[in-house]
Write an enzyme that holds these catalytic residues in place. Structure first.
Site, short mmCIF file in Angstrom:
data_model
loop_
_atom_site.label_atom_id
_atom_site.label_comp_id
_atom_site.label_asym_id
_atom_site.label_seq_id
_atom_site.Cartn_x
_atom_site.Cartn_y
_atom_site.Cartn_z
N MET A 224 -3.19 -0.66 -7.55
CA MET A 224 -4.35 -0.16 -8.28
C MET A 224 -4.39 -0.57 -9.76
SD MET A 224 -6.20 1.07 -5.99
CE MET A 224 -6.08 1.58 -4.27
N ASN B 169 -4.83 -10.19 -1.14
CA ASN B 169 -5.17 -8.77 -1.27
C ASN B 169 -5.79 -8.31 0.05
OD1 ASN B 169 -5.85 -6.25 -2.62
ND2 ASN B 169 -7.97 -6.98 -2.67
N HIS C 119 -8.58 -5.69 1.41
CA HIS C 119 -9.68 -4.84 0.95
C HIS C 119 -10.27 -4.11 2.15
CE1 HIS C 119 -12.86 -3.41 -1.62
NE2 HIS C 119 -13.71 -3.72 -0.66
N ASP D 155 -12.31 -9.14 -6.07
CA ASP D 155 -12.60 -9.25 -4.62
C ASP D 155 -13.39 -10.51 -4.28
OD1 ASP D 155 -11.27 -6.84 -4.06
OD2 ASP D 155 -13.10 -5.66 -4.41
N GLN E 46 -7.26 -0.14 12.93
CA GLN E 46 -7.86 -1.20 13.75
C GLN E 46 -7.91 -2.55 13.03
OE1 GLN E 46 -11.60 -0.04 15.49
NE2 GLN E 46 -10.76 1.84 16.35
C1 GAR Z 1 -5.75 0.45 1.68
O1 GAR Z 1 -6.81 0.97 2.44
C2 GAR Z 1 -6.19 -0.81 0.96
O2 GAR Z 1 -7.09 -1.58 1.71
C3 GAR Z 1 -6.87 -0.22 -0.25
O3 GAR Z 1 -6.02 0.84 -0.64
C4 GAR Z 1 -5.39 1.39 0.52
C5 GAR Z 1 -3.90 1.47 0.29
O4 GAR Z 1 -3.27 2.19 1.31
N1 GAR Z 1 -7.04 -1.20 -1.27
C6 GAR Z 1 -8.13 -1.27 -2.04
O5 GAR Z 1 -9.04 -0.47 -1.99
C7 GAR Z 1 -8.15 -2.44 -3.01
N2 GAR Z 1 -9.47 -2.66 -3.52
P1 GAR Z 1 -1.71 2.06 1.58
O6 GAR Z 1 -0.98 2.37 0.26
O7 GAR Z 1 -1.44 3.13 2.61
O8 GAR Z 1 -1.42 0.67 2.09
#
Ligand code: GAR
Length: 211
Positions: free
Chosen positions: A91, A108, A110, A151, A179
């Site tokens: 983040m 990355n 997304h 992105d 999924q």
């Molecule tokens: C995931 O859903 C990822 O796609 C998202 O944060 C989450 C992290 O979960 N990323 C974004 O939104 C980036 N723009 P995690 O820590 O359980 O992998």
């Protein structure tokens, strides 16, 4: 063997998907060399420790300037001789300086079908809230290379996921993870480490025999 850095900030379920894929020998040409967290309390750090993977913590606000932060991050990446950076729910914004060092070597995940529901402000649950507000029937996940447009880098893999009538952002987030994200990210890492992804004119090509 390609050294991979996974950058995390939260729960680390995508990191876990990568660790599991590595343990099932689905990623054979690369290995997670380090997990780098932007927070001390990220559960992802526990997952890394359990898997015996070295961890580093780097917190943007503890550095006086972007330059000092970038230098510290690049030093860690250098120390582990990283050839692929995976942003797995990381983040903290990565500066152009670091992105340029790892052009086409940083990916990355997304949680939407780019170019929908992406860009500044679209992260985590906010993405799924926006999807539900709009009322689209399909969403999904995208794995892409990171460039200086938020992105906006070349798309590697995408997978669609249905939006259902009673979804909450939390329920939808979980379905998109199960999924799509947890399948796509390990697959993209395996393809990259096998040298099967090339970028031409801002688009990726994946070698035929790869899928
Ligand atoms: C995931 O859903 C990822 O796609 C998202 O944060 C989450 C992290 O979960 N990323 C974004 O939104 C980036 N723009 P995690 O820590 O359980 O992998």
């Amino acid at each position: 063997m390609l050294n991979i850095a996974v950058l995390v900030s939260g729960g680390g379920t995508n990191l876990q998907a990568l660790i599991d894929a590595q343990n099932r020998s689905e990623i054979t040409e690369g290995r997670i060399a380090v997990v780098i967290s932007s927070r001390e309390d990220a559960y992802a750090l526990e997952r890394a420790k359990k898997a015996g993977i070295p961890t580093e913590i780097i917190i943007r606000k503890t550095y006086a300037s972007q330059e000092e932060y970038d230098t510290a991050l690049l030093e860690i990446l250098d120390r582990y001789q990283i050839g692929l950076i995976v942003l797995a729910g990381f983040m903290t914004i990565i500066s152009g300086n670091v992105i340029r060092h790892y052009e086409n070597k940083m990916i990355n995940v997304h949680p939407a079908l780019i170019p929908s529901f992406c860009g500044e402000g679209f992260y985590g649950l906010r993405v799924h809230k926006a999807v539900l507000e709009k009322g689209v029937k399909l969403t999904g996940a995208t794995v892409h290379f990171v460039n200086e447009v938020c992105d906006g880098g070349p798309i590697i893999l995408q997978k669609a996921v249905e939006v259902l009538p009673d979804d909450t952002p939390e329920i939808l987030q979980r379905r998109v993870m199960e999924q799509a994200e947890w399948k796509l990210l390990p697959k993209a890492v395996a393809l990259f480490s096998e040298g099967k992804i090339t970028v031409e004119n801002g688009k990726t090509k994946i070698r035929e025999d790869a899928i």
